[in-house]
Design a protein around this motif. Structure first.
Motif, PDB file in Angstrom:
ATOM      1  N   GLU A  73      10.463 -69.199  51.532  1.00  0.00           N
ATOM      2  CA  GLU A  73       9.159 -68.799  52.064  1.00  0.00           C
ATOM      3  C   GLU A  73       9.189 -67.359  52.562  1.00  0.00           C
ATOM      4  OE1 GLU A  73       5.947 -69.970  55.544  1.00  0.00           O
ATOM      5  OE2 GLU A  73       7.573 -71.362  55.082  1.00  0.00           O
ATOM      6  N   GLN A  74      10.258 -67.000  53.272  1.00  0.00           N
ATOM      7  CA  GLN A  74      10.381 -65.634  53.782  1.00  0.00           C
ATOM      8  C   GLN A  74      10.445 -64.640  52.619  1.00  0.00           C
ATOM      9  OE1 GLN A  74      13.885 -64.873  56.114  1.00  0.00           O
ATOM     10  NE2 GLN A  74      13.249 -62.821  56.653  1.00  0.00           N
ATOM     11  N   PHE A  75      11.238 -64.946  51.606  1.00  0.00           N
ATOM     12  CA  PHE A  75      11.344 -64.070  50.446  1.00  0.00           C
ATOM     13  C   PHE A  75       9.982 -63.918  49.772  1.00  0.00           C
ATOM     14  CE2 PHE A  75      11.719 -63.494  45.879  1.00  0.00           C
ATOM     15  CZ  PHE A  75      12.425 -62.297  45.831  1.00  0.00           C
ATOM     16  N   ALA A  76       9.278 -65.022  49.593  1.00  0.00           N
ATOM     17  CA  ALA A  76       7.969 -64.984  48.928  1.00  0.00           C
ATOM     18  C   ALA A  76       6.992 -64.111  49.702  1.00  0.00           C
ATOM     19  CB  ALA A  76       7.422 -66.398  48.766  1.00  0.00           C
ATOM     20  N   ARG A  77       6.985 -64.245  51.028  1.00  0.00           N
ATOM     21  CA  ARG A  77       6.068 -63.442  51.845  1.00  0.00           C
ATOM     22  C   ARG A  77       6.372 -61.945  51.710  1.00  0.00           C
ATOM     23  NH1 ARG A  77       2.943 -66.433  55.228  1.00  0.00           N
ATOM     24  NH2 ARG A  77       3.625 -68.574  55.600  1.00  0.00           N
ATOM     25  N   VAL A  78       7.646 -61.578  51.781  1.00  0.00           N
ATOM     26  CA  VAL A  78       8.028 -60.170  51.666  1.00  0.00           C
ATOM     27  C   VAL A  78       7.703 -59.651  50.264  1.00  0.00           C
ATOM     28  CG1 VAL A  78       9.994 -58.574  51.653  1.00  0.00           C
ATOM     29  CG2 VAL A  78       9.785 -60.287  53.465  1.00  0.00           C
ATOM     30  N   PHE A  79       8.042 -60.437  49.245  1.00  0.00           N
ATOM     31  CA  PHE A  79       7.774 -60.033  47.868  1.00  0.00           C
ATOM     32  C   PHE A  79       6.288 -59.804  47.636  1.00  0.00           C
ATOM     33  CE2 PHE A  79       6.772 -60.863  43.426  1.00  0.00           C
ATOM     34  CZ  PHE A  79       7.647 -59.990  42.784  1.00  0.00           C
ATOM     35  N   LEU A  80       5.469 -60.748  48.081  1.00  0.00           N
ATOM     36  CA  LEU A  80       4.021 -60.616  47.881  1.00  0.00           C
ATOM     37  C   LEU A  80       3.439 -59.452  48.670  1.00  0.00           C
ATOM     38  CD1 LEU A  80       2.927 -64.342  47.756  1.00  0.00           C
ATOM     39  CD2 LEU A  80       2.956 -62.676  45.877  1.00  0.00           C
ATOM     40  N   ALA A  81       3.998 -59.163  49.833  1.00  0.00           N
ATOM     41  CA  ALA A  81       3.527 -58.024  50.616  1.00  0.00           C
ATOM     42  C   ALA A  81       3.823 -56.712  49.875  1.00  0.00           C
ATOM     43  CB  ALA A  81       4.178 -58.013  51.990  1.00  0.00           C
ATOM     44  N   GLN A  82       4.947 -56.660  49.192  1.00  0.00           N
ATOM     45  CA  GLN A  82       5.334 -55.449  48.461  1.00  0.00           C
ATOM     46  C   GLN A  82       4.714 -55.380  47.066  1.00  0.00           C
ATOM     47  OE1 GLN A  82       9.619 -55.615  48.565  1.00  0.00           O
ATOM     48  NE2 GLN A  82       9.719 -54.978  50.701  1.00  0.00           N
ATOM     49  N   HIS A  83       4.345 -56.518  46.512  1.00  0.00           N
ATOM     50  CA  HIS A  83       3.794 -56.595  45.150  1.00  0.00           C
ATOM     51  C   HIS A  83       2.547 -57.490  45.156  1.00  0.00           C
ATOM     52  CE1 HIS A  83       7.595 -54.854  43.807  1.00  0.00           C
ATOM     53  NE2 HIS A  83       8.200 -55.758  44.550  1.00  0.00           N
ATOM     54  N   PRO A  84       1.449 -57.008  45.732  1.00  0.00           N
ATOM     55  CA  PRO A  84       0.276 -57.870  45.903  1.00  0.00           C
ATOM     56  C   PRO A  84      -0.361 -58.351  44.595  1.00  0.00           C
ATOM     57  CG  PRO A  84      -0.229 -55.597  46.468  1.00  0.00           C
ATOM     58  CD  PRO A  84       1.240 -55.671  46.255  1.00  0.00           C
ATOM     59  N   HIS A  85      -0.098 -57.710  43.478  1.00  0.00           N
ATOM     60  CA  HIS A  85      -0.699 -58.114  42.208  1.00  0.00           C
ATOM     61  C   HIS A  85       0.244 -58.962  41.362  1.00  0.00           C
ATOM     62  CE1 HIS A  85      -4.102 -55.615  43.113  1.00  0.00           C
ATOM     63  NE2 HIS A  85      -3.293 -54.593  43.321  1.00  0.00           N
TER      64      HIS A  85
END
Length: 116
Positions: A64-76
């Motif tokens: 979950e933490q990885f997904a949140r950071v990834f999506l914050a850096q790559h919103p598309h």
């Protein structure tokens, strides 16, 4: 193509190490010394796998933490789901051809990733 379970990951890594460190200089851009510098301090001798790590966080919390950071850096970014028995097997299941110039059997890479 084979299946990930058909491969011994440590044997694969040892063979790849050997293949990388022992090469024909006529077909390579690196000299023998430059190639050995990449694998220093081990040289041509396969050192074996590194000791395992233990993580203090639960796997679901880490994901979950990885997904949140990834999506914050790559919103598309878009998520793709693969029906595979293990995450490492997804490479083989989708027919990933990333290593096509190194090894044509993606299952070998899945076998190594299964170690972790």
């Amino acid at each position: 193509m084979s299946a990930p379970a058909d491969h011994d990951p440590e044997q694969l890594l040892a063979r790849w190490w050997h293949d990388y460190t022992v090469t024909d200089e006529d077909e390579d851009m690196l000299t023998a010394e430059e190639r050995l510098a990449v694998t220093a301090p081990f040289g041509q001798t396969w050192p074996g796998t590194a000791p395992g790590r233990t993580f203090s966080a639960e796997p679901d919390a880490m994901a979950e933490q990885f997904a949140r950071v990834f999506l914050a850096q790559h919103p598309h970014a878009r998520l793709g789901l693969v029906a595979a028995p293990r995450g490492a097997d997804a490479l083989t299941t989708v027919g990933w051809d990333g290593p096509v110039n190194y090894d044509n059997d993606t299952a070998a890479f899945s076998a190594v990733i299964r170690m972790f």
